[in-house]
Write an enzyme that holds these catalytic residues in place. Structure first.
Site, PDB file in Angstrom:
ATOM      1  CG  HIS A  55      32.511  23.619  32.079  1.00 32.56           C
ATOM      2  ND1 HIS A  55      32.322  24.247  33.292  1.00 32.56           N
ATOM      3  CD2 HIS A  55      33.606  24.196  31.536  1.00 32.56           C
ATOM      4  CE1 HIS A  55      33.259  25.155  33.476  1.00 32.56           C
ATOM      5  NE2 HIS A  55      34.057  25.141  32.430  1.00 32.56           N
ATOM      6  CG  HIS A  57      37.212  25.742  28.292  1.00 36.92           C
ATOM      7  ND1 HIS A  57      36.741  27.034  28.398  1.00 36.92           N
ATOM      8  CD2 HIS A  57      37.077  25.196  29.522  1.00 36.92           C
ATOM      9  CE1 HIS A  57      36.361  27.266  29.652  1.00 36.92           C
ATOM     10  NE2 HIS A  57      36.545  26.163  30.362  1.00 36.92           N
ATOM     11  CG  LEU A  58      34.760  22.965  21.660  1.00 42.54           C
ATOM     12  CD1 LEU A  58      33.581  23.016  20.696  1.00 42.54           C
ATOM     13  CD2 LEU A  58      35.456  21.612  21.579  1.00 42.54           C
ATOM     14  CG  ASN A  89      37.087  30.702  28.302  1.00 40.83           C
ATOM     15  OD1 ASN A  89      36.567  29.835  27.600  1.00 40.83           O
ATOM     16  ND2 ASN A  89      38.011  30.438  29.202  1.00 40.83           N
ATOM     17  CG  ASP A 149      34.176  28.396  33.061  1.00 38.89           C
ATOM     18  OD1 ASP A 149      34.145  28.282  34.290  1.00 38.89           O
ATOM     19  OD2 ASP A 149      34.981  27.790  32.346  1.00 38.89           O
ATOM     20  CG  HIS A 176      34.786  30.289  37.275  1.00 38.65           C
ATOM     21  ND1 HIS A 176      35.687  29.469  36.639  1.00 38.65           N
ATOM     22  CD2 HIS A 176      35.478  30.898  38.264  1.00 38.65           C
ATOM     23  CE1 HIS A 176      36.877  29.594  37.227  1.00 38.65           C
ATOM     24  NE2 HIS A 176      36.777  30.463  38.214  1.00 38.65           N
ATOM     25  CG  HIS A 229      34.352  24.450  37.770  1.00 38.44           C
ATOM     26  ND1 HIS A 229      34.148  25.520  38.620  1.00 38.44           N
ATOM     27  CD2 HIS A 229      34.765  24.972  36.593  1.00 38.44           C
ATOM     28  CE1 HIS A 229      34.445  26.636  37.972  1.00 38.44           C
ATOM     29  NE2 HIS A 229      34.802  26.333  36.745  1.00 38.44           N
ATOM     30  CG  ASN A 280      40.548  28.643  38.699  1.00 33.39           C
ATOM     31  OD1 ASN A 280      40.280  28.441  39.880  1.00 33.39           O
ATOM     32  ND2 ASN A 280      40.319  29.797  38.097  1.00 33.39           N
ATOM     33  CG  ASP A 307      36.754  23.277  33.525  1.00 33.06           C
ATOM     34  OD1 ASP A 307      36.786  23.959  32.482  1.00 33.06           O
ATOM     35  OD2 ASP A 307      37.195  23.693  34.616  1.00 33.06           O
TER      36      ASP A 307
HETATM   37 ZN   LIG Z   1      35.594  27.614  35.371  1.00 32.34          ZN
END
Ligand SMILES: [Zn+2]
Length: 432
Positions: A55, A57-58, A89, A149, A176, A229, A280, A307
Site C-alpha cells: 500500500h 501512494h507514488l 488513485n 483506496d 478501504h 489499514h 484516513n 499507506d
Molecule cells: Zn485508504
C-alpha cells in the site's frame, strides 16, 4: 559479491555469496574467490528478505509535486523495501490497462525497487461502474490487487461483482473500509478528544460495518478479500471471527496505527490541531492500538503496509479542516515496527519478515519477492541495525514530501543496506 557477517532473522553470523542476482551460498568464512568480486561488510546487521509494501501512494501520474515513481521508490529503498504496490488513485486514475502499464513502465525505468501497479475497482474511483479488471490483469503490468483506496467501494452490488470478477485470475480486492454517509465531513476519530476539540468525528462503526459486510460477501462468492489499514479494536474482532470460519481474508495495519493515538491531535510536541496527525482512517485510541498490536502478533492482521501518502507542504501546513489526509511512512516503517512490536516482545525478526515481506508478497502474488533467505532465492535483502537510534529528520528523506508524524522523535534501528536482485540500492544507509 560476498556480504560478510550478517545475522539472518537475527540468528548466528554468516556470509552470503551473491551471483546472478541470487543467493548462491550461505556459510562462514566465504571469500570472494579467484575472480575477485566485491565484498560488503555487514557488521553483524540483521538480514531480512527485502520488504514488500502492499500500500504505497507514488502519486505519479498527476501529482508529481508530491512524489514521483523515482522519489517514492528511492524512499522505499531507504526504508528497506524491494517492492511496492502503487495505489490507483493517481490522475488519471489507474483504471485501464493503459494507465497501469504506464506506471509499470515508469517503475522499470526509474524504480529503485520493483513497482507493482494496483488497479482501480471502479472507473475513476467513482463507485458507479466496474473498471476493466480483466484487461488490467492481462496487461504487461499483470495486476492482481485491485483497490479504490482513498475511497470505499460502498455499493454492495459492485463490491460483490468485483469479488466475483477477480476470482478468474486469482486477484484480490483491497478495500478501504469507510461507510461514506457515516463519515461525511469527518476530521478525526470520533471519541472524547473529537468532542473536546469540536472536530467532526469518524466513528469506528463506519469502518467495522463495511468490513463485516465485505467478509460476508467474500465468503458468499468464495473470493479473496484484503482489508486495508485496519484501525479499530472492533475491526480486529470481526476479522478474527471471519478467519475462524476459514474464509479467505487478509488484513493490513499501518505503522502509524501501531504507535500513535488521537490524543496527539489535542496535545503533541508540535502543538494542538497540527494536521501532521490528520490521516484516513484516523489515529484511534490507546485501546485500539493495543488491540492492533495483539492482532498483528497473533496473525489476525497479516501484514504491515505503510499507506505512504505524500503531500506537498501547502496541502498539509494549513488549517486542520482544510489539510490533506495522510502521512509518509516508507523510511520509518521498520523502525516503528521495531518500536511497537519487537521492543515490546510481541514479534521476533522472523515474525517481522513474515509480516513485512513474505506475506505481503504472497497476497500480491509477487513470485520474485518475499522468499526466505536461502540458496537459490532472489537476492532481495535488507540489512538492518536494530541497535542504532536515529532522530527523525524529514529533510534527510528521499521522499519528495515531508509530512512525517515522527519529526523530532528518536526511533530505534537503521536500514544499513538494501539489495534488489543482488544489486545494492542502499549502502551504508545511503542511496547508491
Ligand atoms: Zn485508504
Amino acid at each position: 559479491m560476498i556480504i560478510k557477517n550478517v545475522r539472518i532473522l537475527g540468528g548466528e553470523p554468516v556470509d552470503l555469496r551473491i551471483a546472478d542476482g541470487r543467493i548462491a551460498e550461505i556459510g562462514t568464512g566465504l571469500g570472494a574467490g579467484p575472480g575477485g568480486g566485491e565484498t560488503v561488510e555487514g557488521g553483524g546487521a540483521i538480514a531480512l528478505p527485502g520488504l514488500v509494501d502492499l500500500h504505497t501512494h507514488l502519486r505519479e501520474p498527476g501529482r508529481e509535486d508530491a512524489e514521483t515513481v523515482q522519489t517514492g521508490t528511492r524512499s522505499a529503498a531507504r526504508g528497506g523495501y524491494t517492492a511496492v504496490h502503487a495505489m490507483a488513485n493517481t490522475s488519471p486514475v489507474a483504471d485501464t490497462a493503459g494507465v497501469v502499464e504506464q506506471v509499470w513502465r515508469l517503475g522499470r525505468e526509474f524504480g529503485h525497487c520493483d513497482v507493482q501497479p494496483v488497479g482501480a475497482v471502479t472507473v475513476g474511483l467513482e463507485g458507479r461502474q466496474l473498471a476493466e479488471l480483466g484487461a488490467m490483469a492481462d496487461s504487461a503490468a499483470r495486476v492482481r490487487v485491485f483497490s479504490d483506496d482513498g475511497k470505499c467501494v460502498s455499493d454492495a452490488v459492485l463490491m460483490r461483482r468485483a469479488l466475483e470478477y477477480v476470482k478468474a485470475f486469482d486477484g484480490v480486492v483491497a478495500q478501504h473500509a469507510q461507510e461514506p454517509r457515516l463519515t461525511e465531513g469527518a476530521q478525526m476519530n470520533e471519541g472524547v478528544v473529537s468532542g473536546r476539540l469540536g472536530l467532526t468525528g469518524w466513528p469506528a462503526v463506519a469502518e467495522e460495518a463495511v468490513i463485516a459486510r465485505d467478509c460476508l460477501l467474500a465468503a458468499h462468492v468464495g473470493s479473496r478479500l484484503h482489508v486495508c489499514h485496519v484501525s479499530t479494536a472492533g475491526s480486529v474482532e470481526i476479522i478474527r471471527w471471519a478467519k475462524s470460519k476459514g474464509w479467505n481474508i487478509t488484513a493490513e495495519v499501518t505503522p502509524h496505527h501501531l504507535l500513535l493515538t488521537d490524543d496527539l491531535v489535542e496535545e503533541s510536541p508540535v502543538g494542538a490541531y497540527n494536521p501532521i496527525y490528520k490521516v484516513n482512517p484516523p489515529l484511534r485510541t490507546h485501546a485500539d492500538v493495543q488491540a492492533l498490536r495483539a492482532a498483528l502478533a497473533d496473525g489476525t492482521i497479516d501484514v504491515v503496509a505503510t499507506d505512504h501518502a505524500p503531500h506537498p507542504v501547502e496541502d498539509k501546513e494549513t488549517e486542520w479542516p482544510a489539510a490533506a489526509m495522510g502521512m509518509i511512512g516508507l523510511e520509518t516503517a521498520l523502525s516503528v515496527v521495531q518500536e511497537a512490536m519487537v521492543e515490546t516482545g510481541l514479534l521476533d525478526w522472523a515474525g517481522v519478515a513474515e509480516r513485512m515481506s513474505l506475506t505481503p508478497a504472497r497476497i500480491g502474488r509477487l513470485s520474485g519477492h518475499g522468499r526466505p533467505l536461502e540458496p537459490g532465492a532472489p537476492a532481495n535483502i535488507t540489512l538492518y541495525d536494530p541497535s542504532a537510534r536515529t532522530e527523525v529528520d524529514p529533510s534527510a528523506y528521499a521522499s519528495k514530501s515531508r509530512n512525517t508524524p515522527y519529526e523530532g522523535m528518536t526511533l530505534p534501528g537503521r536500514v544499513v543496506a538494501t539489495f534488489l536482485r543482488g544489486t545494492p540500492t542502499v549502502l551504508e544507509g545511503k542511496l547508491v
